[in-house]
Design a protein around this motif. Structure first.
Motif, short mmCIF file in Angstrom:
data_model
loop_
_atom_site.label_atom_id
_atom_site.label_comp_id
_atom_site.label_asym_id
_atom_site.label_seq_id
_atom_site.Cartn_x
_atom_site.Cartn_y
_atom_site.Cartn_z
N LYS A 84 0.82 -1.21 0.00
CA LYS A 84 0.00 0.00 0.00
C LYS A 84 0.86 1.26 0.00
O LYS A 84 0.55 2.24 -0.69
N GLN A 148 -6.98 6.04 0.56
CA GLN A 148 -7.26 4.66 0.94
C GLN A 148 -6.91 3.72 -0.21
O GLN A 148 -7.29 3.95 -1.36
N THR A 150 -6.97 -0.27 -1.75
CA THR A 150 -7.51 -1.63 -1.71
C THR A 150 -6.70 -2.48 -2.68
O THR A 150 -6.70 -2.20 -3.88
N PHE A 152 -6.06 -5.81 -4.72
CA PHE A 152 -6.80 -6.97 -5.24
C PHE A 152 -5.92 -8.20 -5.37
O PHE A 152 -6.29 -9.30 -5.01
N ALA A 157 -4.81 -2.91 -8.03
CA ALA A 157 -5.35 -2.31 -6.81
C ALA A 157 -6.20 -1.09 -7.17
O ALA A 157 -6.24 -0.67 -8.33
N THR A 160 -8.43 5.47 -3.55
CA THR A 160 -9.36 6.60 -3.47
C THR A 160 -8.74 7.68 -2.60
O THR A 160 -7.98 7.38 -1.67
N ASN A 192 -11.29 8.22 -7.56
CA ASN A 192 -11.22 6.76 -7.51
C ASN A 192 -10.31 6.32 -8.66
O ASN A 192 -10.68 6.45 -9.83
#
Length: 219
Positions: A84, A148, A150, A152, A157, A160, A192
C-alpha cells in the motif's frame, strides 16, 4: 476563470470546471496508443535523471521538480503495509509529473508516461498539452488526504482520495500573475483510481474517476 485543478480536464470534457480527472473514465484496453504520446515511449522514461528520493527501490525513475510556488501536500503516506505504501508513493509521483508538465511545458520529460498508461495517460497528456498551449498553470497548495488503498492481487489495486484545492489559484505563465478564486464546495474533490503494477514494479494509473463537490471530502 476557475480554480487550477478544474482546468485539468478541459481537454477531455470541454469544461473548465474539473480537476485531476484528466484521466477520465475508461478501461485499460491499451487503445490509447501511448507510443504516439511524447514521453510515453519506454525509451523516453530515462531521459531525465532519477530523483534521489526514488532510488531506494532500484527503479530508474524520471526526475520530478516543481516550481517553488507549486506545493503538494500528501497525507497518510505510511500505512504500515509495504504494498500500500508503494502504491501511495507512486500515486504521489504520478500526480507530480502532471503538474511538472503543466509548469514546465515539457511533456516529453515530465515523466507522465512512466506513471500513467491506457486512457489515463491519454487524459493527462491532453490536459497538460492544452494548458501548455494556454500558458496556464497554478500557484499555491493542493492537499491530498483521506487516501485509501484496496489491493486486489499482486499487480492490481484501487486507490481513493480527496483533494483540497481551496489554497490553489490560477496562474498566467505569460504575465506570472495569479488570480485568486473563491472557495466553494467544488474546491473539494473525490477520486477513484485504478492502478496496475508494470514489469519494472511501478504502480501505474490506468483509469481515474472524479466526484467534484463530493460530501466525502468537504471540510
Amino acid at each position: 476563470m476557475n480554480r487550477p485543478a478544474r482546468l485539468v480536464t478541459a481537454a477531455l470534457t470541454a469544461s473548465a470546471a474539473l480537476l485531476l480527472t484528466a484521466c477520465g473514465s475508461g478501461g485499460g484496453d491499451g487503445s490509447s496508443s501511448s507510443d504516439k504520446i511524447a514521453g510515453a515511449d519506454p525509451g523516453d522514461k530515462a531521459s531525465a535523471p532519477p530523483s534521489a528520493s526514488a532510488s531506494a527501490d532500484g527503479i530508474d525513475r524520471p526526475e520530478i521538480k516543481l516550481p517553488d510556488d507549486m506545493k503538494l501536500v500528501f497525507e497518510g503516506q505510511q500505512t504500515g503495509d509495504a504494498v500500500k505504501d508503494a502504491i501511495l508513493a507512486d500515486n504521489e509521483r504520478a500526480v507530480s509529473t502532471v503538474w511538472q508538465a503543466v509548469a514546465s511545458g515539457d511533456l516529453k520529460k515530465s515523466g507522465m508516461g512512466f506513471y500513467y498508461t491506457d486512457t489515463a495517460l491519454r487524459g493527462v497528456y491532453n490536459y497538460a498539452k492544452d494548458n501548455n498551449a494556454r500558458k496556464t498553470s497554478w500557484a499555491g497548495t493542493l492537499r491530498y488526504f483521506d487516501r485509501q488503498v484496496t489491493v486486489f492481487d499482486k499487480t492490481s489495486a484501487a486507490l481513493t482520495y480527496c483533494v483540497d484545492e481551496s489554497k490553489a489559484n490560477v496562474k498566467d505563465l505569460k504575465t506570472k500573475k495569479v488570480k485568486v478564486v473563491e472557495t466553494s464546495p467544488d474546491s473539494y474533490v473525490y477520486y477513484n483510481a485504478s492502478v496496475k503494477k508494470d514489469k519494472q514494479g511501478v504502480w501505474q494509473i490506468w483509469s481515474l474517476h472524479e466526484d467534484r463537490g463530493s460530501q466525502r471530502c468537504q471540510p
